[in-house]
Design an enzyme around this catalytic site. Structure first.
Site, short mmCIF file in Angstrom:
data_model
loop_
_atom_site.label_atom_id
_atom_site.label_comp_id
_atom_site.label_asym_id
_atom_site.label_seq_id
_atom_site.Cartn_x
_atom_site.Cartn_y
_atom_site.Cartn_z
N ASP A 29 -80.01 -25.97 -24.97
CA ASP A 29 -79.89 -26.52 -26.37
C ASP A 29 -79.63 -27.99 -25.95
OD1 ASP A 29 -78.86 -26.14 -29.31
OD2 ASP A 29 -77.41 -26.94 -28.34
N TYR A 37 -77.34 -35.75 -30.05
CA TYR A 37 -76.72 -35.71 -28.75
C TYR A 37 -77.22 -36.84 -27.84
CZ TYR A 37 -75.76 -30.73 -29.46
OH TYR A 37 -75.34 -29.67 -30.23
N LYS A 74 -82.41 -30.00 -32.44
CA LYS A 74 -81.97 -30.03 -34.03
C LYS A 74 -82.35 -31.24 -34.59
CE LYS A 74 -78.01 -27.24 -32.17
NZ LYS A 74 -78.22 -28.11 -30.68
N HIS A 111 -79.61 -29.44 -38.14
CA HIS A 111 -78.09 -29.52 -37.58
C HIS A 111 -77.15 -28.98 -38.57
CE1 HIS A 111 -76.30 -31.57 -33.81
NE2 HIS A 111 -75.38 -30.84 -34.48
#
Length: 149
Positions: free
Chosen positions: A56, A61, A86, A117
Site C-alpha cells: 500500500d 506518502y 491513492k 484518500h
C-alpha cells in the site's frame, strides 16, 4: 460482518478475501507511510520476499517511485503482487493526470487498486477518472485470484 480466518493462509502468504470486483485482496500487507529512499525500497523487497502480496502506498506518502522499485527488484512476478495507491484531495481536480503520474512513478505496468484518500471537493470527478483508468487498463478492474496466477 464476518471475521477473517487468518488460519486460511498458506505458509508464507496471508489469506485473501474476494472483493465484489473479482479481485482477491490479501488481508495482510505492507503499509509504506513514512518510508522513503532505500529504507522504503528495501522494506518492500523484504516484505514481498517474506510472502507479503499487498503493498500500500499513496501519492501523499511521496514514495511511489521507491515502492515500484521494490516491486520490480523483489524477484516475484508482478502479477502476484497487489499494489494499491491513492489519490490525494489536491489531485481530485486533475485525477486523470494524477493517475498517469502514479503509473509513471510506480513503473510497474498497472495499478491493482486506486483509491481516493478521503472525501473532498471533486471526489466524484476523481472517482469517474478512476473508472476511466480501469476501462483504459491503467487500473485493473477484475483479475484472476492471485492464488490462480
Amino acid at each position: 460482518m464476518h471475521g477473517i480466518d487468518l488460519n486460511n493462509g498458506k505458509n508464507g502468504s496471508a489469506p485473501v478475501i474476494r472483493l465484489n470486483s473479482g479481485y482477491d485482496l490479501p488481508v495482510v500487507g505492507l503499509g509504506t507511510y513514512a518510508l522513503h529512499g532505500s529504507t522504503c525500497t528495501n522494506a518492500v523487497i523484504a516484505a514481498i520476499q517474506s510472502g507479503y502480496r499487498l503493498i500500500d502506498t499513496a501519492s501523499f506518502y511521496g514514495n511511489e517511485r521507491e515502492v515500484g522499485q521494490g516491486v520490480r527488484r523483489s524477484g516475484v512476478l508482478r502479477e502476484e503482487i497487489f499494489v494499491q495507491t491513492k489519490l490525494y484531495p489536491n489531485q481530485y481536480g486533475h485525477a486523470a493526470k494524477a493517475i498517469d503520474e502514479a503509473l509513471k512513478k510506480l513503473d510497474i505496468g498497472y495499478i491493482d487498486m486506486m483509491l481516493l484518500h478521503h472525501p473532498a471537493s471533486n471526489d466524484v470527478a476523481a472517482y469517474k477518472a478512476i473508472e476511466k483508468a480501469i476501462r483504459d487498463g491503467k487500473v485493473l478492474g477484475v483479475r484472476p485470484s492471485i492464488n490462480d496466477v
